[in-house]
Design a protein around this motif. Structure first.
Motif, PDB file in Angstrom:
ATOM      1  N   HIS A  64      70.067  27.823  24.889  1.00  0.00           N
ATOM      2  CA  HIS A  64      69.938  26.574  25.637  1.00  0.00           C
ATOM      3  C   HIS A  64      71.281  25.872  25.861  1.00  0.00           C
ATOM      4  N   LEU A  65      72.346  26.392  25.275  1.00  0.00           N
ATOM      5  CA  LEU A  65      73.631  25.704  25.368  1.00  0.00           C
ATOM      6  C   LEU A  65      74.399  26.029  26.636  1.00  0.00           C
ATOM      7  N   HIS A  66      74.129  27.186  27.232  1.00  0.00           N
ATOM      8  CA  HIS A  66      74.963  27.667  28.330  1.00  0.00           C
ATOM      9  C   HIS A  66      74.117  28.074  29.533  1.00  0.00           C
ATOM     10  N   PRO A  67      74.699  27.982  30.750  1.00  0.00           N
ATOM     11  CA  PRO A  67      74.009  28.471  31.943  1.00  0.00           C
ATOM     12  C   PRO A  67      73.721  29.978  31.811  1.00  0.00           C
ATOM     13  N   PRO A  68      72.648  30.473  32.445  1.00  0.00           N
ATOM     14  CA  PRO A  68      71.745  29.736  33.328  1.00  0.00           C
ATOM     15  C   PRO A  68      70.558  29.097  32.616  1.00  0.00           C
ATOM     16  N   PHE A  69      70.350  29.418  31.321  1.00  0.00           N
ATOM     17  CA  PHE A  69      69.109  29.001  30.665  1.00  0.00           C
ATOM     18  C   PHE A  69      69.205  27.640  29.995  1.00  0.00           C
ATOM     19  N   ASP A  70      70.276  26.902  30.280  1.00  0.00           N
ATOM     20  CA  ASP A  70      70.339  25.509  29.859  1.00  0.00           C
ATOM     21  C   ASP A  70      69.473  24.639  30.760  1.00  0.00           C
ATOM     22  N   ASP A  71      68.981  25.199  31.879  1.00  0.00           N
ATOM     23  CA  ASP A  71      68.135  24.477  32.839  1.00  0.00           C
ATOM     24  C   ASP A  71      66.690  24.905  32.633  1.00  0.00           C
ATOM     25  N   VAL A  72      65.813  23.935  32.397  1.00  0.00           N
ATOM     26  CA  VAL A  72      64.414  24.240  32.123  1.00  0.00           C
ATOM     27  C   VAL A  72      63.750  24.948  33.295  1.00  0.00           C
ATOM     28  N   ARG A  73      64.214  24.675  34.520  1.00  0.00           N
ATOM     29  CA  ARG A  73      63.625  25.339  35.677  1.00  0.00           C
ATOM     30  C   ARG A  73      63.860  26.845  35.634  1.00  0.00           C
ATOM     31  N   VAL A  74      65.004  27.242  35.149  1.00  0.00           N
ATOM     32  CA  VAL A  74      65.309  28.677  35.071  1.00  0.00           C
ATOM     33  C   VAL A  74      64.484  29.334  33.961  1.00  0.00           C
ATOM     34  N   ARG A  75      64.340  28.643  32.848  1.00  0.00           N
ATOM     35  CA  ARG A  75      63.520  29.201  31.760  1.00  0.00           C
ATOM     36  C   ARG A  75      62.071  29.360  32.214  1.00  0.00           C
ATOM     37  N   ARG A  76      61.558  28.365  32.924  1.00  0.00           N
ATOM     38  CA  ARG A  76      60.177  28.444  33.390  1.00  0.00           C
ATOM     39  C   ARG A  76      60.024  29.500  34.493  1.00  0.00           C
ATOM     40  N   ALA A  77      61.069  29.705  35.266  1.00  0.00           N
ATOM     41  CA  ALA A  77      61.021  30.749  36.282  1.00  0.00           C
ATOM     42  C   ALA A  77      60.865  32.121  35.639  1.00  0.00           C
ATOM     43  N   VAL A  78      61.567  32.330  34.558  1.00  0.00           N
ATOM     44  CA  VAL A  78      61.415  33.600  33.835  1.00  0.00           C
ATOM     45  C   VAL A  78      59.985  33.733  33.320  1.00  0.00           C
ATOM     46  N   ALA A  79      59.458  32.660  32.734  1.00  0.00           N
ATOM     47  CA  ALA A  79      58.107  32.711  32.169  1.00  0.00           C
ATOM     48  C   ALA A  79      57.054  32.984  33.237  1.00  0.00           C
ATOM     49  N   MET A  80      57.187  32.392  34.408  1.00  0.00           N
ATOM     50  CA  MET A  80      56.166  32.552  35.441  1.00  0.00           C
ATOM     51  C   MET A  80      56.226  33.920  36.112  1.00  0.00           C
ATOM     52  N   SER A  81      57.316  34.654  35.882  1.00  0.00           N
ATOM     53  CA  SER A  81      57.444  35.988  36.481  1.00  0.00           C
ATOM     54  C   SER A  81      57.298  37.107  35.448  1.00  0.00           C
ATOM     55  N   ALA A  82      57.329  36.763  34.178  1.00  0.00           N
ATOM     56  CA  ALA A  82      57.222  37.772  33.121  1.00  0.00           C
ATOM     57  C   ALA A  82      55.752  38.100  32.862  1.00  0.00           C
TER      58      ALA A  82
END
Length: 529
Positions: free
Chosen positions: A291-309
């Motif tokens: 969570h400290l560094h891009p790209p996964f410091d942005d919740v939108r990117v983390r949720r994008a991974v979850a919605m496609s996994a």
């Protein structure tokens, strides 16, 4: 699938051609030969949370209390305790005659130093530390803890099986900085660690400690009398699962902690071998974000991974075609447990949306970002999940850099907070035993308390408030409500992605008895004929 076909072919060849080894009957009966899930590369059970380190530590060190198979903390090194009427003063009395492997007596000051180090790294320990007014040893067999507010789950914190466990060390070791690994294994547990025979990541040897004082009660998980029937326990890590199965078939080893499902049919054809599910509670696969560094410091990117996994992709890669061994679970908690909740889990249970995920990543300004994926190649489940994630990240448009390493090397690397391009990381895979995730009490990975959180260092006030609500709950209904809030907040924040619940097989030679089921291999009570 090509990899699985190769493994199966290797297994068939190895299992069919391996010749039985010849051992002197007496020495073989006195030695237990064990293949752990991974090589032992570290000795410090407080510095990190690797299960293989915790499992070895349970042989070398002991604890004041230990949970039994009903998750009830029972006295272990402690003779007993007293609590003041207001719940603020705990006085714990040590059993008489406890000694460390170097011959020194276990004293109250060893306990104080050990608990102080543990409190820095463990989530429940951190709660105790925040309430601590005083922690001292009035004499060699007494430890006195004074709190600013009651902490009813103290005994569970001291006796839990989830790493880091509150193992008691000599004061000289326990005074090591909690963020610096110890390099010496001296405990008061049933087995001594043979440092002179240690080959980090490959071989570890433990020998019986003659001065160990087991409790009189029957052993039950981490509670009771930990009586070891062997003079020596030898751990030999074998990264190739087919090779481990072949060694078991040939009688070169006695017990394999983790067996690939593909290899089970061949093993079951051998009447000298038993194969069973190791832990019916299973484990929750995890894709862990930094969570400290891009790209996964942005919740939108983390949720994008979850919605496609897709959990099925991950679980089929780990398990293969044996659907009995896995299930979908849109939750951070194990199914069929009292607190299980799917609140907020729609992001994992709904249709997969790769196009929508790409749009979210672009809106966050992270399209085409580099992703450093750490891959533990010597642990088959983690390697399989990493391969699925590598393909998924490429499909999402990331520039994936997969760095292959051993699980021991990954454990060191994941502790680094440096930027991914400077020796840090973006994602890695692991799993969490269902027993560790049944409640928030010892669930290290669910916390989001920033710098004090588990690797990835997530920070979220709603998650922490839900954890606090669970600890304050006065009945099961309130606990369930708190966990529902916790699961919902964790899904919204997407601390990490649960990749499904799976179970694993273990296998052993039938001349062993006493092998049980649970969240870790338990060596006490096991015997060989």
């Amino acid at each position: 699938m090509r990899r699985r076909a190769i493994i199966t072919a290797l297994a068939a060849a190895g299992l069919g051609l391996a010749a039985p080894a010849v051992h002197a009957q007496g020495s073989a009966a006195r030695t237990l030969r064990f293949v752990p899930q991974a090589g032992l590369s570290s000795l410090d059970p407080i510095w990190g949370t690797q299960y293989v380190v915790r499992n070895a530590a349970a042989l070398v060190w002991d604890m004041l209390y230990g949970v039994d198979s009903q998750f009830r903390p029972q006295p272990q090194m402690a003779e007993g305790h007293a609590v003041s009427p207001d719940g603020l003063v705990w006085t714990i009395r040590l059993r008489e005659g406890l000694r460390f492997h170097d011959g020194e007596a276990v004293r109250g000051r060893d306990v104080v130093a050990s608990l102080e180090r543990w409190m820095v790294r463990d989530p429940m320990g951190q709660m105790v530390r925040a309430l601590r007014q005083d922690l001292a040893a009035p004499d060699d067999r007494t430890v006195r803890l004074v709190l600013s507010a009651p902490y009813p789950k103290l005994l569970h914190a001291l006796g839990k099986q989830a790493a880091p466990c509150a193992f008691i060390m000599p004061e000289r070791l326990a005074r090591t900085d909690p963020f610096t690994p110890i390099t010496e294994a001296i405990g008061s547990g049933p087995m001594r660690f043979r440092a002179d025979l240690w080959e980090p990541g490959r071989r570890a040897v433990f020998e019986r400690f003659p001065d160990y004082l087991p409790r009189p009660e029957p052993a039950d998980w981490l509670a009771g009398g930990k009586r070891i029937e062997f003079e020596t326990i030898e751990w030999t890590a074998t990264p190739d699962p087919a090779a481990a199965a072949a060694l078991l078939q040939a009688g070169e080893v006695d017990w394999v902690e983790a067996v690939l499902p593909d290899l089970v049919p061949a093993l079951r054809r051998n009447r000298a071998i038993a194969v069973e599910i190791a832990d019916p509670m299973g484990a929750i696969g995890a894709l862990r974000f930094n969570h400290l560094h891009p790209p996964f410091d942005d919740v939108r990117v983390r949720r994008a991974v979850a919605m496609s996994a897709d959990q099925q992709d991950y679980m089929r890669a780990v398990i293969g075609s044996d659907d009995v061994l896995w299930r979908r679970s849109p939750s951070f908690f194990p199914p069929d447990t009292p607190l299980y909740s799917e609140t907020g889990g729609e992001i994992l249970s709904g249709p997969r949306d790769l196009d929508g995920a790409r749009r979210m990543i672009a809106e966050a300004g992270r399209a085409g970002s580099e992703v450093v994926l750490l891959n533990a190649t010597d642990l088959a489940p983690l390697r399989a999940m990493a391969e699925v994630s590598e393909a998924l990240f490429c499909a999402l448009g990331f520039q994936v850099v997969t760095e292959n390493m051993s699980w021991g090397e990954l454990a060191l690397r994941r502790a680094r907070k440096d930027p991914p391009g400077a020796g840090g990381w973006n994602v890695f895979h692991t799993w969490h035993a269902g027993a560790d995730c049944a409640t928030p009490a010892a669930y290290t990975a669910i916390r989001a308390n920033g710098p004090d959180a588990w690797f990835g260092w997530p920070q979220n006030e709603e998650i922490e408030a839900a954890v606090a609500a669970w600890f304050a709950a006065e009945d099961l209904a309130a606990e369930r409500a708190a966990v529902a809030r916790l699961n919902e907040a964790s899904m919204a924040f997407m601390t990490w992605v649960p990749t499904g619940l799976f179970m694993s097989y273990q296998a052993w030679r039938r001349n062993l008895s006493g092998i049980g089921k649970g969240p870790m291999p338990l060596f006490w009570g096991v015997a060989k004929t």
